[in-house]
Design a protein around this motif. Structure first.
Motif, PDB file in Angstrom:
ATOM      1  N   VAL A  94       0.848  -1.192   0.000  1.00 25.77           N
ATOM      2  CA  VAL A  94       0.000   0.000   0.000  1.00 25.77           C
ATOM      3  C   VAL A  94       0.885   1.244   0.000  1.00 25.77           C
ATOM      4  O   VAL A  94       2.007   1.231   0.509  1.00 25.77           O
ATOM      5  N   TYR A  95       0.360   2.309  -0.592  1.00 24.26           N
ATOM      6  CA  TYR A  95       1.080   3.577  -0.709  1.00 24.26           C
ATOM      7  C   TYR A  95       0.327   4.666   0.049  1.00 24.26           C
ATOM      8  O   TYR A  95      -0.905   4.698   0.049  1.00 24.26           O
ATOM      9  N   LEU A 133       6.475  10.715  -2.311  1.00 25.99           N
ATOM     10  CA  LEU A 133       6.825  12.126  -2.230  1.00 25.99           C
ATOM     11  C   LEU A 133       6.713  12.795  -3.594  1.00 25.99           C
ATOM     12  O   LEU A 133       6.964  12.162  -4.621  1.00 25.99           O
ATOM     13  N   TYR A 134       6.352  14.072  -3.591  1.00 24.40           N
ATOM     14  CA  TYR A 134       6.415  14.836  -4.834  1.00 24.40           C
ATOM     15  C   TYR A 134       7.072  16.186  -4.567  1.00 24.40           C
ATOM     16  O   TYR A 134       6.999  16.733  -3.460  1.00 24.40           O
ATOM     17  N   GLY A 135       7.739  16.691  -5.569  1.00 22.01           N
ATOM     18  CA  GLY A 135       8.412  17.984  -5.483  1.00 22.01           C
ATOM     19  C   GLY A 135       9.099  18.275  -6.796  1.00 22.01           C
ATOM     20  O   GLY A 135       9.064  17.466  -7.719  1.00 22.01           O
ATOM     21  N   ILE A 174      10.501   4.230  -0.337  1.00 20.76           N
ATOM     22  CA  ILE A 174      10.233   5.626  -0.677  1.00 20.76           C
ATOM     23  C   ILE A 174       9.921   5.658  -2.172  1.00 20.76           C
ATOM     24  O   ILE A 174      10.701   5.176  -2.992  1.00 20.76           O
ATOM     25  N   ASP A 175       8.761   6.220  -2.523  1.00 19.87           N
ATOM     26  CA  ASP A 175       8.337   6.273  -3.918  1.00 19.87           C
ATOM     27  C   ASP A 175       8.307   7.716  -4.403  1.00 19.87           C
ATOM     28  O   ASP A 175       7.912   8.625  -3.661  1.00 19.87           O
ATOM     29  N   LEU A 176       8.711   7.916  -5.650  1.00 17.39           N
ATOM     30  CA  LEU A 176       8.771   9.252  -6.239  1.00 17.39           C
ATOM     31  C   LEU A 176       7.603   9.452  -7.190  1.00 17.39           C
ATOM     32  O   LEU A 176       7.396   8.652  -8.109  1.00 17.39           O
ATOM     33  N   ASN A 177       6.863  10.521  -6.974  1.00 18.22           N
ATOM     34  CA  ASN A 177       5.688  10.820  -7.780  1.00 18.22           C
ATOM     35  C   ASN A 177       6.091  11.644  -9.001  1.00 18.22           C
ATOM     36  O   ASN A 177       6.324  12.849  -8.907  1.00 18.22           O
ATOM     37  N   PHE A 178       6.144  10.993 -10.148  1.00 16.94           N
ATOM     38  CA  PHE A 178       6.385  11.664 -11.424  1.00 16.94           C
ATOM     39  C   PHE A 178       5.160  11.535 -12.337  1.00 16.94           C
ATOM     40  O   PHE A 178       5.280  11.639 -13.550  1.00 16.94           O
ATOM     41  N   VAL A 197      16.586   3.005   2.354  1.00 15.27           N
ATOM     42  CA  VAL A 197      15.501   2.101   1.951  1.00 15.27           C
ATOM     43  C   VAL A 197      15.395   2.108   0.433  1.00 15.27           C
ATOM     44  O   VAL A 197      15.885   3.021  -0.231  1.00 15.27           O
ATOM     45  N   PRO A 198      14.758   1.094  -0.150  1.00 14.76           N
ATOM     46  CA  PRO A 198      14.584   1.071  -1.609  1.00 14.76           C
ATOM     47  C   PRO A 198      13.790   2.291  -2.094  1.00 14.76           C
ATOM     48  O   PRO A 198      12.839   2.727  -1.442  1.00 14.76           O
TER      49      PRO A 198
END
Length: 330
Positions: free
Chosen positions: A38-39, A72-74, A95-99, A135-136
């Protein structure tokens, strides 16, 4: 399939990150109904750095929902790296990056899918975050900015070279927003690219067990991510798992159980926030749950249900709906 030290079962199903949807209460329900990962809601790096309380609250993780990815987004590498370090203190598994977020308030400011128009910065952000945490790190993106720039096949290779450990792809461009049909052909092309070694997660329009199976079988993805199909229906993961494992559709969940789940989510959301905010935070789920679809002359009741911010009144409305429209149905 494996991300970092997490080993997933066959046919993994992931809950997509969604603003005002994937709070801890909902994530925990989805986990209980067999979601494998889950995110969180997507979290602003800038707000996290500024210690905005509401943003920090999004880092809340219940032990029962693990494994969890914080998204995260930025738009700036340094800020994203700093925010990733803060997020890491919440002990997420990923940790997931929102693109990929297409909404104007995110993409219009050069974050989310807005970075699909600035690939050098997108790559710089990815490299900085990967270096900053232990972390991945994974990423979620779209096919491209519009039909004239579907760059996902090349972009996937570049992101892999930055050190991400999995990539989720939504089968639309930013220009499409959420309209039209998700195009999984390019997702399959990324997966079948012999240079790609990391897991590829497909996302977009998976709202039934049959469609989930088709996505695994036809496009070869390592996992399927479910977003809007889960809103108001956290048990969709259980339905899909059953079909993937047996080839048979799971019987419909009894109406009484569906009402119990709705109430459980509301109470959990209130416990996490407070009565008014907890109820407000569940309104999108109430508006979308299949429980109320097709009920005749339901408009006034729906309006009342979505306007109240009092638990006693809300439960009274739900109980009245159950007795009026379903009687003793199970």
């Amino acid at each position: 399939m494996q991300i970092g030290n997490i080993i997933f079962p066959e046919y993994p199903l992931f809950l997509a990150p969604m603003e005002d949807v994937t709070d801890p209460a909902f994530r925990l329900l989805c986990k209980q109904f067999d979601a494998d990962l889950v995110y969180t809601e997507f979290i602003s790096a800038d707000a996290l750095i500024r210690n905005v309380k509401r943003t920090e609250q999004k880092l809340t993780i219940f032990e029962g929902e693990r494994p969890v990815a914080i998204q995260l987004y930025g738009r700036e590498p340094e800020a994203m790296a700093e925010a990733a370090k803060i997020a890491e203190t919440a002990n997420p598994e990923i940790i997931d990056l929102n693109f990929g977020c297409p909404v104007k308030k995110v993409a219009g400011k050069g974050a989310g899918s807005g970075l699909l128009r600035d690939i050098p910065k997108l790559i710089a952000i990815t490299k900085e975050v990967v270096k900053s945490v232990n972390v991945p790190v994974t990423a979620k993106t779209r096919l491209g900015w519009d039909d004239n720039s579907k760059i996902i096949v090349d972009l996937a290779e570049q992101l892999q070279d930055c050190g991400i450990q999995a990539l989720a792809i939504h089968g639309r461009t930013r220009a499409q927003m959420y309209t039209g049909d998700a195009d999984w052909t390019l997702i399959g092309e990324v997966k079948n690219n012999p240079r790609m070694k990391i897991p590829i997660i497909g996302n977009g329009d998976v709202v039934s067990p049959q469609r989930a199976k088709e996505c695994f079988d036809r496009y070869g993805v390592d996992a399927v991510m479910i977003g809007r199909g889960s809103i108001g229906k956290p048990w969709i993961f259980k339905e899909i798992k059953h079909y993937l494992q047996t080839g048979e559709l799971l019987p419909s969940m009894p109406v009484s159980e569906q009402f119990d789940i709705v109430k459980k989510q509301i109470l959990s959301s209130i416990e996490w926030l407070d009565e008014r905010r907890g109820i407000v935070h569940t309104r999108r789920h109430l508006a979308n749950t299949p429980l109320f679809k097709g009920i005749p002359h339901f408009r006034d009741t729906r309006i009342a249900m979505l306007r109240t911010d009092n638990l006693t009144d809300l439960f009274a409305i739900l109980d009245n709906v159950k007795s009026t429209y379903f009687g003793d149905a199970e």
